[in-house]
Design an enzyme around this catalytic site. Structure first.
Site, short mmCIF file in Angstrom:
data_model
loop_
_atom_site.label_atom_id
_atom_site.label_comp_id
_atom_site.label_asym_id
_atom_site.label_seq_id
_atom_site.Cartn_x
_atom_site.Cartn_y
_atom_site.Cartn_z
N ASP A 1 1.77 8.52 7.31
CA ASP A 1 2.64 7.58 6.58
C ASP A 1 2.62 7.96 5.10
OD1 ASP A 1 3.89 5.43 5.37
OD2 ASP A 1 2.35 3.95 5.86
N SER B 1 0.86 -1.18 0.00
CA SER B 1 0.00 0.00 0.00
C SER B 1 0.90 1.23 0.00
CB SER B 1 -0.95 -0.02 1.20
OG SER B 1 -0.30 0.30 2.39
N LYS C 1 7.20 -0.25 14.49
CA LYS C 1 6.07 -1.04 14.00
C LYS C 1 6.64 -2.07 13.05
CE LYS C 1 3.10 0.21 10.61
NZ LYS C 1 1.95 0.76 9.85
N LYS D 1 9.96 5.20 7.16
CA LYS D 1 10.30 4.03 6.37
C LYS D 1 11.47 4.37 5.45
CE LYS D 1 5.57 2.15 5.86
NZ LYS D 1 4.35 2.30 5.04
N GLU E 1 1.68 -9.35 7.16
CA GLU E 1 2.50 -8.91 8.30
C GLU E 1 2.29 -9.80 9.53
OE1 GLU E 1 1.99 -4.67 8.80
OE2 GLU E 1 2.92 -4.26 6.85
P1 PGA Z 1 3.08 -1.21 3.19
O1 PGA Z 1 2.25 -1.16 4.53
O2 PGA Z 1 4.46 -1.62 3.51
O3 PGA Z 1 2.33 -2.18 2.33
O4 PGA Z 1 3.04 0.20 2.62
C1 PGA Z 1 2.74 -0.67 5.74
C2 PGA Z 1 2.05 0.58 6.18
O5 PGA Z 1 1.16 1.10 5.47
O6 PGA Z 1 2.36 1.10 7.23
ZN ZN Z 2 0.79 2.85 6.95
#
Ligand code: PGA
Ligand code: ZN
Length: 417
Positions: free
Chosen positions: A316, A41, A392, A341, A206
């Site tokens: 995010d 996502s 997380k 991230k 996850e």
């Molecule tokens: P993603 O999901 O790694 O698929 O982007 C993690 C998140 O949205 O926090």
């Molecule tokens: Zn997220």
């Protein structure tokens, strides 16, 4: 000590999709490796992930071009014959790429190299990775993070009936190892509760469970919290030892053309969606909501901040670990915490710039995995070294998730000693 050899190759991530591993050999014969994750996502403002788009293999998701760029372009220009130096080399990687979003070499190629370089440097200096991060950028003393465990998977991480993407269990124990033990117990109790209630206990990307709800009368997301509450009341640590969080990932059910959020059979405005959150927060112990609104719905985010005082509101997809977007978010007062991230922005240094900016502005920081992961545990050291406060990285199951928790357990031993 110099880098005498650079290798890179295509490996598979936890979803069976290609990603990159980079290996550096140092002049003392030591080899360090780094591999990078990949999201499902993803936000549209993230740095560019380079894929081959050759649909005859791996559905076009191969990364052989990015691998070639590491070996043929990055290695001779930045790495070979030089001492590992993360700050200088990250700058050279960005300069060599020449674009603002890593579109030329690929954020996946650049990040694999960047993490390998900082690992090599830590080895050369004879320190732990988290110690190097802490000292180089002068963060407060290394601290173990509180974890947010994704225990129910929905959205793009599961073929289920849940629109919201992640239901997070947040232990109240300040001690990391105790928090892990608490949520591990909760997770296994939840498995029993789901089983007894007639749900399957298959897991998503996850490691969270993927219950399938058929009762259309009650919001499926609300039914999840009912099950979580029941579990909290039954498990041995007691209901007060755990609270809950959400990663709604609202970008992925927002319809820009109609400016509505499509939640099951409803089409909601931002204000109406916020009402749904308020109801859930009042009834269940929810303390944190991530991506409650879409990645460019700045007005909606402001409304969320005004209406949900006392809740951690995490950006995010909204911010993508990008200092420009975080600065905008600060000006707009759009959030009070930021998901971090590394592969959204491409280098270790840029990731740390984002964390530094957040800390200077009293924003919470949560270091995060991606839904497609490898066993690389870099983010554990990143969380401790930057004293980020929170991490997380999925449920307390699946090798690629527990790799991070296990590294944190070892760091806890080191810090304890
Ligand atoms: P993603 O999901 O790694 O698929 O982007 C993690 C998140 O949205 O926090
Ligand atoms: Zn997220």
């Amino acid at each position: 000590m110099q880098i005498v050899n650079v290798d890179a190759f295509q490996i598979l991530d936890s979803r069976g999709i290609p990603t990159i591993e980079c290996r550096l050999t140092l002049s003392d014969g030591t080899m360090v490796a780094a591999s990078v994750p990949s999201g499902a996502s993803t936000g549209k403002h993230e740095a560019h992930e380079l894929r081959d788009h050759d649909t005859t293999v791996y559905g076009g998701k191969g990364v052989l071009t990015a691998v070639r760029y590491i070996k043929q372009a990055i290695a001779p220009a930045v790495l070979l014959g030089k001492s590992p130096d993360i700050i200088a080399m990250d700058k050279q990687l960005i300069a060599l790429d020449g674009t603002s979003n890593c579109a030329a070499l690929g954020a996946n190629a650049i990040l694999a190299v960047s993490i390998a370089v900082i690992r090599a440097q830590a080895w050369m200096e004879g320190v732990e990775l988290f110690e190097l991060i802490n000292a180089l950028w002068q963060f407060p003393a290394p601290t173990l993070p509180r974890s947010m465990f994704n225990i129910i998977n929905g959205g793009m991480h599961a073929q289920g009936a849940l629109v919201f993407q992640e239901f997070l269990a947040i232990p109240q124990q300040p001690d990391f190892a105790q928090g892990l033990a608490c949520v591990d117990d909760f997770y296994h109790r939840l498995q029993e509760v789901l089983h007894i209630a007639g749900f399957g206990t298959a897991i998503g990307d996850e490691g969270g469970f993927v219950p399938l709800f058929t009762d259309k009368g009650v919001l499926a997301e609300e039914q999840v919290f009912g099950l979580l509450q029941r579990t909290a009341e039954q498990f041995s640590w007691g209901a007060e030892s755990i609270s809950f969080g959400l990663d709604v990932a609202a970008t992925h059910f927002y319809n820009a053309e109609h400016d509505r959020y499509y939640l099951h059979d409803k089409q909601l405005t931002a204000a109406e969606l916020i009402k749904v959150y308020k109801d859930l927060v009042e009834r269940f112990g929810i303390v944190s909501i991530e991506d409650g609104l879409a990645e460019d719905d700045w007005q909606g985010w402001q409304l969320l901040m005004q209406q949900m005082k006392g809740i951690q509101l995490v950006g995010d997809d909204l911010l993508v670990t990008n200092t420009h977007r975080i600065e905008h978010g600060i000006t707009e007062q759009a959030m009070n915490a930021v998901l971090i991230k590394p592969n959204q922005i491409g280098t270790v240094s840029r990731t740390i710039d984002a964390i530094t900016l957040c800390q200077a502005n009293n924003l919470g920081t949560i270091i995060s995995h991606r839904s497609g992961e490898t066993n690389d545990d870099f983010i554990a050291d990143l969380a401790v070294g930057t004293a980020a406060g929170q991490i997380k990285t999925g449920a307390p199951v699946r090798g690629e998730r527990v790799a991070k928790y296990n590294r944190l357990l070892w760091i806890a031993e080191l810090l304890g000693a």
